[in-house]
Write an enzyme that holds these catalytic residues in place. Structure first.
Site, mmCIF file in Angstrom:
data_model
loop_
_atom_site.group_PDB
_atom_site.id
_atom_site.type_symbol
_atom_site.label_atom_id
_atom_site.label_comp_id
_atom_site.label_asym_id
_atom_site.label_seq_id
_atom_site.Cartn_x
_atom_site.Cartn_y
_atom_site.Cartn_z
ATOM 1 N N HIS A 294 0.837 -1.203 0.000
ATOM 2 C CA HIS A 294 0.000 0.000 0.000
ATOM 3 C C HIS A 294 0.874 1.257 0.000
ATOM 4 O O HIS A 294 2.080 1.209 0.244
ATOM 5 C CB HIS A 294 -0.920 0.001 1.219
ATOM 6 N N ASP B 93 3.986 -4.701 3.635
ATOM 7 C CA ASP B 93 5.427 -4.938 3.608
ATOM 8 C C ASP B 93 5.759 -6.360 4.059
ATOM 9 O O ASP B 93 6.655 -7.009 3.500
ATOM 10 C CB ASP B 93 6.166 -3.906 4.465
#
Length: 423
Positions: free
Chosen positions: A42, A287
């Protein structure tokens, strides 16, 4: 006439030379891009939470904690534009639902990132414009509830074997040395933040909060010096390695990133044999998702994946008819994506070699591999055996009792009627 004959001879000689050259010169390798899988993080977001003594609490952020910011929206719109340029000629310039499938984790920031990305990738054209003043069109993004996500939300759990591996990792010299070397530093950070449960595994939260605040122009406390931030950043990267590496990395991969890799392998194989999938498959995640996948592939660079970073799998059909896989990682917006090479293969990795080299980190049965030795599955077997054994024991006792009573009766004994009739 002589000149005319010479002209014909020169033409024939030229044809002969061209024919020889065509035979000698190698054919240009014609490759066809057949399928693309993207996994991206994101965009820029607000911090997930604040620490107890943080002067910047949730009310400082327009949409609260963990939400995509305007900067994050722009990052993904620009990534979408870059992907539009990269795959020009492969994808249609306008959105066709048969060509694209997008899946996201069920978080506002990943769903919104996917939508911003698609706005850059497929701006409406012509008849797709529902309003001449709006250069945007809705494109579906699919998801599943967080509790049911066994593909993109990492670390995957519950997985008892993975938790056992984490406990064993804590006993490794590398982890122990980090604990000793950073004990006083962690005590200082805990005292300044008001956190009581700070460790090597949770200190990344402090860095994340400070990083987000610094990025958005909020003043940091005096103790958060550049040296402190640098040290926190290093410990943040160490926490990723603790999760997915340091100890028995291959087995951890089978329980984590290998699950996503298994789906990617399945899709690559399917597209090489049947072409039944969309041309572009997109995953919008985190991540930890990227790090878990990179650890499984053996291409992790040791650093946190930045906002809007994107891993690309490209499946090509070669001129020979065989298939190959190329991987790229876009972690900087101002340069071309970095080529990634699977250990043991070339950058242009033949599909069969890609499948063979990644096989060891793909689980055969994730639920079974997550069980501990002597865990729930084994316990069920033991209980079943115990029940069967108990029933068998009771049957033997009953049989022996009957036999004993038969043998205990006097020889020749017979029941003699008493002569009374019972109505």
């Amino acid at each position: 006439m002589a000149g005319r004959r010479f002209g014909w001879s020169r033409a024939a000689l030229l044809q002969l030379i061209l024919g020889v050259n065509l035979m000698v010169m190698p054919r240009t390798q014609a490759r066809t891009l057949r399928f693309v899988t993207l996994l991206y993080r994101h965009g820029d977001r607000s911090p997930v939470k604040a620490y107890p003594k943080d002067p910047h609490q949730e009310d400082k952020w327009p949409q609260g904690f963990g939400q995509l910011t305007k900067e994050g929206m722009l990052q993904h719109w620009e990534l979408g534009q870059a992907l539009r340029q990269r795959y020009h000629g492969f994808l249609n310039t306008s959105y066709h639902r048969q060509e694209v499938y997008v899946r996201s984790t069920d978080f506002d920031r990943t769903l919104m990132s996917a939508e911003a990305n698609l706005a850059g990738l497929f701006p409406p054209d012509g008849i797709q414009r529902f309003n001449p003043n709006i250069s945007w069109q809705p494109i579906p993004v699919h998801t599943v509830p967080v509790a049911e996500d066994r593909l993109l939300k990492f670390p995957l759990g519950p997985c008892p074997r993975f938790e056992q591996l984490q406990n064993e990792t804590r006993r490794m010299p590398e982890y122990q040395n980090e604990s000793v070397q950073n004990a006083q530093f962690l005590d200082m950070v805990a005292n300044e933040t008001g956190l009581t449960d700070l460790s090597l595994e949770t200190v990344w939260n402090v860095y994340d909060t400070l990083f987000c605040e610094q990025t958005h122009g909020l003043p940091l406390p005096p103790w958060a010096s550049p040296q402190t931030m640098q040290r926190l950043s290093r410990l943040k990267d160490f926490s990723f390695r603790f999760l997915f590496g340091i100890y028995k990395q291959a087995e951890k991969a089978r329980l984590q990133g290998g699950v996503l890799l298994a789906q990617i392998r399945k899709n690559l194989t399917l597209m090489a044999t049947t072409s039944q999938l969309p041309k572009l498959l997109v995953y919008s995640a985190h991540d930890t998702t990227l790090v878990a996948l990179h650890m499984a592939l053996g291409v992790y660079n040791g650093e946190q994946a930045p906002y809007a970073s994107c891993h690309m799998f490209e499946l090509y059909q070669e001129d020979s008819g065989n298939f190959s896989v190329e991987m790229y990682f876009r972690n900087e917006s101002h340069r071309a994506p970095w080529p990634l090479t699977l250990p043991g293969c070339s950058h242009r990795c033949p599909l069969q070699d890609f499948l063979r080299l990644t096989e060891p980190v793909v689980p055969k049965d994730w639920l079974q591999e997550c069980q501990l030795a002597g865990g729930p599955a084994d316990t069920e077997v033991i209980v079943a055996l115990a029940v069967c054994g108990s029933i068998l024991f009771l049957l033997i006792v009953l049989l022996l009792t009957v036999l004993f009573r038969v043998q205990a009766q006097p020889p020749g004994y017979r029941h003699v009627p008493d002569g009374e009739d019972h109505a």
